[in-house]
Design a protein around this motif. Sequence first.
Motif, PDB file in Angstrom:
ATOM      1  N   LYS A  77       0.835  -1.209   0.000  1.00 15.02           N
ATOM      2  CA  LYS A  77       0.000   0.000   0.000  1.00 15.02           C
ATOM      3  C   LYS A  77       0.864   1.251   0.000  1.00 15.02           C
ATOM      4  CE  LYS A  77      -4.005  -2.006   2.393  1.00 15.02           C
ATOM      5  NZ  LYS A  77      -4.799  -1.975   3.659  1.00 15.02           N
ATOM      6  N   ILE A  78       1.919   1.233   0.807  1.00 16.34           N
ATOM      7  CA  ILE A  78       2.840   2.369   0.846  1.00 16.34           C
ATOM      8  C   ILE A  78       3.454   2.595  -0.533  1.00 16.34           C
ATOM      9  CG2 ILE A  78       5.067   3.170   1.754  1.00 16.34           C
ATOM     10  CD1 ILE A  78       4.363   1.723   4.372  1.00 16.34           C
ATOM     11  N   GLN A  79       3.882   1.516  -1.160  1.00 19.19           N
ATOM     12  CA  GLN A  79       4.527   1.634  -2.465  1.00 19.19           C
ATOM     13  C   GLN A  79       3.572   2.153  -3.526  1.00 19.19           C
ATOM     14  OE1 GLN A  79       6.336  -2.239  -3.053  1.00 19.19           O
ATOM     15  NE2 GLN A  79       7.411  -2.072  -1.102  1.00 19.19           N
ATOM     16  N   MET A  80       2.328   1.728  -3.487  1.00 16.83           N
ATOM     17  CA  MET A  80       1.362   2.202  -4.464  1.00 16.83           C
ATOM     18  C   MET A  80       1.004   3.675  -4.229  1.00 16.83           C
ATOM     19  SD  MET A  80       1.041  -0.081  -6.657  1.00 16.83           S
ATOM     20  CE  MET A  80      -0.254   0.747  -7.581  1.00 16.83           C
ATOM     21  N   GLU A  81       1.018   4.110  -2.985  1.00 19.71           N
ATOM     22  CA  GLU A  81       0.749   5.525  -2.689  1.00 19.71           C
ATOM     23  C   GLU A  81       1.812   6.439  -3.303  1.00 19.71           C
ATOM     24  OE1 GLU A  81       0.574   5.784   1.530  1.00 19.71           O
ATOM     25  OE2 GLU A  81      -1.338   4.710   1.679  1.00 19.71           O
ATOM     26  N   LEU A  82       3.061   5.956  -3.328  1.00 24.35           N
ATOM     27  CA  LEU A  82       4.170   6.776  -3.825  1.00 24.35           C
ATOM     28  C   LEU A  82       4.522   6.498  -5.287  1.00 24.35           C
ATOM     29  CD1 LEU A  82       6.578   6.626  -0.738  1.00 24.35           C
ATOM     30  CD2 LEU A  82       5.245   8.584  -1.520  1.00 24.35           C
ATOM     31  N   PHE A  83       3.974   5.442  -5.853  1.00 23.20           N
ATOM     32  CA  PHE A  83       4.347   5.027  -7.210  1.00 23.20           C
ATOM     33  C   PHE A  83       4.018   6.119  -8.222  1.00 23.20           C
ATOM     34  CE2 PHE A  83       3.479   2.241 -11.049  1.00 23.20           C
ATOM     35  CZ  PHE A  83       4.817   1.967 -11.287  1.00 23.20           C
ATOM     36  N   ARG A  84       4.987   6.420  -9.070  1.00 25.57           N
ATOM     37  CA  ARG A  84       4.877   7.448 -10.105  1.00 25.57           C
ATOM     38  C   ARG A  84       4.561   8.826  -9.532  1.00 25.57           C
ATOM     39  NH1 ARG A  84       1.569   3.793 -14.620  1.00 25.57           N
ATOM     40  NH2 ARG A  84       3.347   2.469 -15.199  1.00 25.57           N
ATOM     41  N   SER A  85       4.986   9.047  -8.303  1.00 25.29           N
ATOM     42  CA  SER A  85       4.791  10.356  -7.680  1.00 25.29           C
ATOM     43  C   SER A  85       6.094  11.148  -7.737  1.00 25.29           C
ATOM     44  CB  SER A  85       4.350  10.194  -6.222  1.00 25.29           C
ATOM     45  OG  SER A  85       5.464   9.911  -5.387  1.00 25.29           O
ATOM     46  N   SER A  86       6.028  12.389  -7.304  1.00 26.33           N
ATOM     47  CA  SER A  86       7.219  13.256  -7.276  1.00 26.33           C
ATOM     48  C   SER A  86       7.844  13.286  -5.885  1.00 26.33           C
ATOM     49  CB  SER A  86       6.833  14.676  -7.708  1.00 26.33           C
ATOM     50  OG  SER A  86       5.823  15.202  -6.846  1.00 26.33           O
ATOM     51  N   HIS A  87       7.468  12.330  -5.032  1.00 24.21           N
ATOM     52  CA  HIS A  87       7.934  12.351  -3.645  1.00 24.21           C
ATOM     53  C   HIS A  87       8.792  11.132  -3.307  1.00 24.21           C
ATOM     54  CE1 HIS A  87       5.096  15.612  -3.135  1.00 24.21           C
ATOM     55  NE2 HIS A  87       4.120  14.821  -3.554  1.00 24.21           N
ATOM     56  N   LEU A  88       9.474  10.573  -4.293  1.00 26.96           N
ATOM     57  CA  LEU A  88      10.246   9.350  -4.054  1.00 26.96           C
ATOM     58  C   LEU A  88      11.589   9.619  -3.380  1.00 26.96           C
ATOM     59  CD1 LEU A  88       9.661   7.241  -7.298  1.00 26.96           C
ATOM     60  CD2 LEU A  88       8.678   6.915  -5.033  1.00 26.96           C
ATOM     61  N   ASN A  89      12.156  10.807  -3.593  1.00 30.47           N
ATOM     62  CA  ASN A  89      13.459  11.142  -3.005  1.00 30.47           C
ATOM     63  C   ASN A  89      14.496  10.075  -3.356  1.00 30.47           C
ATOM     64  OD1 ASN A  89      15.414  12.508  -1.523  1.00 30.47           O
ATOM     65  ND2 ASN A  89      14.781  11.624   0.436  1.00 30.47           N
ATOM     66  N   ILE A  90      14.755   9.911  -4.644  1.00 37.08           N
ATOM     67  CA  ILE A  90      15.650   8.853  -5.141  1.00 37.08           C
ATOM     68  C   ILE A  90      17.099   9.186  -4.808  1.00 37.08           C
ATOM     69  CG2 ILE A  90      16.411   7.615  -7.195  1.00 37.08           C
ATOM     70  CD1 ILE A  90      13.703   8.432  -8.478  1.00 37.08           C
ATOM     71  N   ARG A  91      17.786   8.209  -4.166  1.00 39.11           N
ATOM     72  CA  ARG A  91      19.220   8.355  -3.861  1.00 39.11           C
ATOM     73  C   ARG A  91      19.964   7.146  -4.406  1.00 39.11           C
ATOM     74  NH1 ARG A  91      15.265   8.457  -0.139  1.00 39.11           N
ATOM     75  NH2 ARG A  91      16.399   7.550   1.611  1.00 39.11           N
ATOM     76  N   THR A  92      21.286   7.268  -4.523  1.00 38.38           N
ATOM     77  CA  THR A  92      22.113   6.152  -4.963  1.00 38.38           C
ATOM     78  C   THR A  92      22.844   5.561  -3.769  1.00 38.38           C
ATOM     79  OG1 THR A  92      23.963   7.614  -5.483  1.00 38.38           O
ATOM     80  CG2 THR A  92      22.427   7.100  -7.267  1.00 38.38           C
ATOM     81  N   LYS A  93      23.238   4.268  -3.921  1.00 39.65           N
ATOM     82  CA  LYS A  93      23.986   3.572  -2.860  1.00 39.65           C
ATOM     83  C   LYS A  93      25.364   3.188  -3.391  1.00 39.65           C
ATOM     84  CE  LYS A  93      20.720   0.466  -2.194  1.00 39.65           C
ATOM     85  NZ  LYS A  93      20.011  -0.690  -1.588  1.00 39.65           N
TER      86      LYS A  93
END
Length: 261
Positions: free
Chosen positions: A20-36
Amino acid sequence: MIDTSELLSNCLAMAKEAGKIQMELFRSSHLNIRTKYNESDVVTDADKRSEQLIISTIKAKYPTHSILSEESGASTCNSDYRWVIDPLDGTTSYSNGLPHFSVSIGVEYRGETIVGVVYAPYLDECFYAVKGEGAYLNGKRITPGNKTSLRQAVVATGFPVDKDTTSDNNLDNFSRVLPRVRDVRRLGSAAIDTCYVAAGFLDAYWELNLHEWDVCAALLIAKESGAKVDNFRHDRNISILVAPPTLMPLIRPLISDKPAV
């Protein structure tokens, strides 16, 4: 020993809540993508929030159990039980808005996986297994395919995150397999790929340099479905080939057990 039906019920509930959490954020502008590790290895807020939900639930219900999770690493307790978690397998696809991603939760007892759940939220596909009780997709028992020709096979693979810095990056295997099969897919979630072999949607899957959290749950599901699993390398973390019994002897000779040069 804890009743496996209780463990399965809790795994299913946690996987669905994380989904549910993942679907709420999916294709949104609030992912805050970082690299590892490098630019090919990413993490998002959906990974972190999903992991927090799962780990907090485990600690509340089973405070003495050990936990191994992709983002938080190992939390070791003096316990016969260990939970092995990938809160979001397929983060690269997820962060790009592609639907092949999953939640993977496995439970080990004295080093042996006894419960496994892989849930793909966008597809609403929930694979699960209890050791000795078969494998299931959304409540229906699954078995692998029965093709006997590689020419008819649709297979999947993946490539390691260090593919840009080593020649041992699976291209050698790929070049041998591709001309001999109907086609090759690269879906981006080791857990889904493995479960798709278990259900007969894919005819084989191989990848090198995976980790326990990628495949702990999925490998139990594959084995319980009747699929065969071959650990073809022991020097690149977890390197596996998953295939039905009918195709394993045909595709295994194409997958090298030695580093590419």
